[in-house]
Write an enzyme that holds these catalytic residues in place. Structure first.
Site, PDB file in Angstrom:
ATOM      1  N   GLY A  61     -23.172   4.433 -28.570  1.00 37.02           N
ATOM      2  CA  GLY A  61     -23.348   3.558 -27.422  1.00 37.02           C
ATOM      3  C   GLY A  61     -24.669   3.715 -26.705  1.00 37.02           C
ATOM      4  N   LYS A  83     -40.226  -0.573 -17.134  1.00 38.06           N
ATOM      5  CA  LYS A  83     -40.055   0.547 -16.198  1.00 38.06           C
ATOM      6  C   LYS A  83     -41.408   1.096 -15.752  1.00 38.06           C
ATOM      7  CE  LYS A  83     -35.564   1.720 -18.169  1.00 38.06           C
ATOM      8  NZ  LYS A  83     -34.805   2.626 -19.058  1.00 38.06           N
TER       9      LYS A  83
END
Length: 430
Positions: free
Chosen positions: A188, A206
């Protein structure tokens, strides 16, 4: 002072559920810190039939975003639904309605951050976005508050857990890139379409946020040099180790009198550099300031509760400001004009891995190309090649400009097959 602060939650995915859980479990602590209860009154969901966590009363669920944005009783809007256009519109509408806003949306803040922060200033509202960069690592608040008295000159960050997990598996367990990516997907850490992570776009967004904040200017996504992980070749990590380096996917940003340079790419870091020891899905941001010197923040970069912790810390900040009546008192206007350094003003050492004909005169021809480009060589090594009649040559330069590096890549064509090339950073801390 308010006895209850009402929250509208836009989105109940992984992060949204984490926010609801923390607010529910920590309510006693929050009442002590705020003198009021912070309660989720409405939640935007997509599917009413999906089984939900027990801490929320189904009566608060709505599938109509306007039920939340038009509710005058709500004090704070928390946007954790993701996406760009819908999220941006929701944040704008909330701010124009005089709501305090908390978002975890890096895409929106990278693309439209200056515009939205200006709107927040105009509306005398708070817009907090701690969770947009490094999950549970409080880097935004550190730059805004903890290091507000300093002048930041550079920062380097592992700000994408997926790519760091993949590189860790490749180095520590000798996995191929494909196998490490498959493992990241299974656990995940990687999305079904991992391109935003492995191509560097997630980290680039970012770095736009961090660079704009650290240097009090406006940095655009197009200002960021981006190279993805797909350019990593078999054997590169082992070669890095032979020279005392660790490969990391790093976002870097530097500022001097000439301007700013921002990049996201796989680079070689000395094994002794603090970022070289950051493994698996963890994030870290390494900062250099004129006064503080070197400091680093480290922690989980993703996941429900780590990211939700940053969201809830922003909710607490907005609540405190509400209680004190000082929302929207932070000035977000950029102090400095945007000046991006040209390639001939960006300097670093470089690593080159070349495949050449194994014959007399080739090495002399290679060194002449570097000499003609005023690129001084620190190290030259021949490495066994798997192709008959070919030789691998490894070259490390002293500091050269990015423009010299680009010129070398062009000038080497015809003489050598360029297997891979990387920037070398961080040796000043080694």
């Amino acid at each position: 002072m308010k006895k209850e602060i009402s929250i509208g939650l836009l989105g109940l995915g992984t992060v949204g559920e984490g926010v609801a859980k923390i607010l529910h479990q920590h309510q006693q602590d929050l009442r002590h810190k705020l003198g009021a209860e912070a309660a989720i009154k409405k939640v935007l969901i997509k599917n009413r039939n999906k089984e939900r966590m027990a801490v929320l009363d189904p009566a608060v669920f709505t599938t109509d975003i306007d039920d939340i944005l038009n509710d005058s009783s709500l004090d704070i809007i928390v946007e954790v639904m993701g996406g760009i256009e819908g999220a941006k519109e929701a944040i704008e509408k909330a701010l124009k309605a005089g709501k305090q806003v908390v978002t975890a949306n890096k895409d929106v803040m990278a693309e439209f951050g200056p515009e939205l922060l200006k709107l927040a200033d105009e509306q005398k509202c708070d817009l907090f976005y701690e969770a947009s960069v490094a999950g549970g690592v409080p880097i935004i608040r550190t730059l805004e508050d903890g290091l507000a008295s300093d002048r930041i000159t550079s920062l380097m960050g592992i700000v994408n857990g997926t790519t760091n997990f993949i590189l860790t598996k490749m180095k520590k367990e000798n996995m191929t890139y494909e196998a490490a990516l498959a493992e990241a997907t299974r656990l995940g850490y990687a999305e079904a379409d991992p391109s935003s992570d492995v191509d560097g776009l997630d980290a680039a967004r970012k770095m736009v946020i961090l660079s704009s904040l650290a240097f009090s200017t406006v940095v655009h996504l197009d200002d960021v040099l981006v190279r993805g992980m797909k350019e990593i070749r078999d054997g590169d990590l082992e070669l890095a180790a032979k020279f005392g380096y660790t490969m990391k996917m790093v976002g870097s940003s530097k500022k001097n009198d000439e301007g700013i340079e921002v990049a996201v790419e796989p680079i070689f870091l000395p094994d002794s550099h603090p970022l070289a020891a950051v493994n698996n899905e963890f994030n870290a941001v390494y900062i250099h300031g004129d006064a503080v010197g070197e400091t680093m923040l480290y922690g989980p970069g993703a996941g429900s509760l780590p990211t939700a912790t940053s969201v809830v810390s922003d909710i607490i900040a907005a609540c405190r400001n509400l209680q004190l009546g000082v929302n929207g008192k932070r000035a977000h206007a950029a102090q400095h004009e945007r000046v991006i350094k040209p390639d001939n003003s960006c300097y670093a050492k470089y690593f080159y891995r070349l495949l050449v004909k194994d014959e007399v005169g080739v090495l002399s021809e290679l060194t002449s190309i570097y000499s003609n480009n005023d690129a001084s060589l620190q190290s030259v090594m021949q490495h066994p090649a798997e192709v008959d009649g070919k030789a691998e040559i490894i070259l490390l330069t002293h500091q050269i400009s990015r423009q010299q590096h680009l010129d070398l890549l062009r000038n080497l064509e015809g003489t050598a097959n360029i297997i891979s090339h990387y920037r070398i950073e961080g040796e000043e801390t080694a």
